[in-house]
Scaffold this motif. Sequence first.
Motif, PDB file in Angstrom:
ATOM      1  N   GLU A 127      -6.801  19.732 -18.232  1.00 40.61           N
ATOM      2  CA  GLU A 127      -7.791  18.709 -17.867  1.00 40.61           C
ATOM      3  C   GLU A 127      -8.786  19.410 -16.955  1.00 40.61           C
ATOM      4  O   GLU A 127      -8.609  19.471 -15.733  1.00 40.61           O
ATOM      5  N   ALA A 128      -9.821  19.997 -17.544  1.00 37.47           N
ATOM      6  CA  ALA A 128     -10.785  20.782 -16.762  1.00 37.47           C
ATOM      7  C   ALA A 128     -11.778  19.858 -16.060  1.00 37.47           C
ATOM      8  O   ALA A 128     -12.451  19.058 -16.701  1.00 37.47           O
ATOM      9  N   VAL A 129     -11.837  19.976 -14.747  1.00 41.40           N
ATOM     10  CA  VAL A 129     -12.676  19.082 -13.939  1.00 41.40           C
ATOM     11  C   VAL A 129     -14.132  19.551 -13.953  1.00 41.40           C
ATOM     12  O   VAL A 129     -14.412  20.743 -13.811  1.00 41.40           O
ATOM     13  N   GLY A 130     -15.022  18.611 -14.146  1.00 40.63           N
ATOM     14  CA  GLY A 130     -16.449  18.917 -14.124  1.00 40.63           C
ATOM     15  C   GLY A 130     -17.241  17.724 -13.631  1.00 40.63           C
ATOM     16  O   GLY A 130     -16.662  16.688 -13.281  1.00 40.63           O
ATOM     17  N   LEU A 158      -6.840   1.572   4.829  1.00 39.92           N
ATOM     18  CA  LEU A 158      -8.043   1.338   4.023  1.00 39.92           C
ATOM     19  C   LEU A 158      -9.137   2.345   4.347  1.00 39.92           C
ATOM     20  O   LEU A 158      -9.833   2.831   3.454  1.00 39.92           O
ATOM     21  N   MET A 205      -9.991   8.443  -5.474  1.00 42.63           N
ATOM     22  CA  MET A 205     -10.646   9.514  -6.206  1.00 42.63           C
ATOM     23  C   MET A 205     -10.262   9.482  -7.684  1.00 42.63           C
ATOM     24  O   MET A 205      -9.077   9.420  -8.010  1.00 42.63           O
ATOM     25  N   LYS A 206     -11.243   9.484  -8.517  1.00 41.01           N
ATOM     26  CA  LYS A 206     -10.999   9.558  -9.955  1.00 41.01           C
ATOM     27  C   LYS A 206     -11.910  10.664 -10.477  1.00 41.01           C
ATOM     28  O   LYS A 206     -13.128  10.476 -10.556  1.00 41.01           O
ATOM     29  N   VAL A 207     -11.335  11.797 -10.792  1.00 38.32           N
ATOM     30  CA  VAL A 207     -12.153  12.935 -11.214  1.00 38.32           C
ATOM     31  C   VAL A 207     -12.525  12.820 -12.689  1.00 38.32           C
ATOM     32  O   VAL A 207     -11.846  12.154 -13.466  1.00 38.32           O
ATOM     33  N   LYS A 208     -13.613  13.501 -13.042  1.00 39.86           N
ATOM     34  CA  LYS A 208     -14.056  13.512 -14.433  1.00 39.86           C
ATOM     35  C   LYS A 208     -13.650  14.838 -15.057  1.00 39.86           C
ATOM     36  O   LYS A 208     -13.877  15.900 -14.467  1.00 39.86           O
ATOM     37  N   THR A 209     -13.054  14.752 -16.216  1.00 43.25           N
ATOM     38  CA  THR A 209     -12.539  15.972 -16.846  1.00 43.25           C
ATOM     39  C   THR A 209     -12.837  16.009 -18.342  1.00 43.25           C
ATOM     40  O   THR A 209     -13.230  15.015 -18.936  1.00 43.25           O
ATOM     41  N   VAL A 244     -17.884  15.130 -19.983  1.00 42.78           N
ATOM     42  CA  VAL A 244     -16.786  14.785 -19.057  1.00 42.78           C
ATOM     43  C   VAL A 244     -16.613  13.269 -18.956  1.00 42.78           C
ATOM     44  O   VAL A 244     -17.580  12.521 -18.991  1.00 42.78           O
ATOM     45  N   GLU A 245     -15.368  12.874 -18.844  1.00 44.29           N
ATOM     46  CA  GLU A 245     -15.033  11.450 -18.714  1.00 44.29           C
ATOM     47  C   GLU A 245     -14.002  11.283 -17.616  1.00 44.29           C
ATOM     48  O   GLU A 245     -13.288  12.237 -17.285  1.00 44.29           O
ATOM     49  N   LYS A 246     -13.909  10.071 -17.094  1.00 44.78           N
ATOM     50  CA  LYS A 246     -12.905   9.799 -16.063  1.00 44.78           C
ATOM     51  C   LYS A 246     -11.507  10.016 -16.638  1.00 44.78           C
ATOM     52  O   LYS A 246     -11.199   9.537 -17.737  1.00 44.78           O
ATOM     53  N   THR A 247     -10.689  10.713 -15.893  1.00 45.91           N
ATOM     54  CA  THR A 247      -9.349  11.057 -16.372  1.00 45.91           C
ATOM     55  C   THR A 247      -8.498   9.808 -16.571  1.00 45.91           C
ATOM     56  O   THR A 247      -8.374   9.006 -15.657  1.00 45.91           O
ATOM     57  N   PHE A 298       0.839  -1.216   0.000  1.00 50.62           N
ATOM     58  CA  PHE A 298       0.000   0.000   0.000  1.00 50.62           C
ATOM     59  C   PHE A 298       0.868   1.259   0.000  1.00 50.62           C
ATOM     60  O   PHE A 298       0.573   2.216  -0.709  1.00 50.62           O
ATOM     61  N   GLN A 347      -4.308  19.416 -14.267  1.00 57.33           N
ATOM     62  CA  GLN A 347      -5.717  19.425 -13.835  1.00 57.33           C
ATOM     63  C   GLN A 347      -6.146  20.845 -13.443  1.00 57.33           C
ATOM     64  O   GLN A 347      -5.415  21.533 -12.722  1.00 57.33           O
TER      65      GLN A 347
END
Lengths: 139, 137
Positions: free
Chosen positions: A132-135, B33, B39-43, A53-56, A30, A105
């Motif tokens: 990479e514009a977050v939305g 844990l 976190m996976k942001v949408k861009t 928007v899509e997952k980066t 980890f 980002q």
Amino acid sequence: MKRSRKKKRKAIPVPIASMGDIAFLLIIFFLVCSEVSKDRSDLDVTLPLSEYVEKTKAQVVARVAVDKEGDIYFDGTLVDNAKDVEWGVRALLTSTVTDDQRHVQFKCDSDSPKEVFEPVLKAIAAGGGIIEAVGEKAE
Amino acid sequence: MRKKYSKEKKHRDGEIPTGSFSDIAFLLIIYFLVATTLMKVKTITADLPSGEKSAQTETEKTPIVNLQGSEVIFNDKKMTMDELKDRLAALELGTKEPGDRIIMLESTTGTPYENYFQALAAISANDGVVAIVEEDE
């Protein structure tokens, strides 16, 4: 009538000698695989909505954020103006070779006016970053 | 004094008690844990070309999106954001040369980021290259 079938059960010892080793190996795994987040998730930002928007997928080299008050953050640190963002991005991208290493980002409050966010966008572009514009996904 | 000596004798073999190591390790794992956020942001991705200002950047052919507050104007025609998306899709920018994919993006003072983001997303999703138009000082 009924015969008592109760027999003394033999105690089966579970081997737990290596449990500690396994647990420590998991911890090391980890620690090696995790990345310390530089994102300011505590910022007061309402993200804009879009159906596109899509997952980066790209690995971002830096994170720029603009909050409701118009304060600019570069990798979680408050900076004075957009010029600092440009120099920061430029410095990070000096040793980059491919386009995959140029993603920056950008997170901004949806109500921010043009005079607040546009200089920052231009600064990222001038520094050589791909934005990479977050939305958030619009329903 | 005697009692003290007898206590010291017990630990003479020098063994480190490792019985609770696995418990400590598992507690650490549980801590990681619980404390970790996946976190996976949408861009949307936008590669804005940077360069020197040019007086001849805008040509008659280059489409221009003008954002005036909440209003959207495409090639001097007022429309909604959904109509803009349709118009951009109709241009079929993906089939064109990189130089012909440029869409000018102009905005007036006070335009909210929400509108700008949606226009940027629509252009990028239709394979357009965004060129920001700067206001004359």
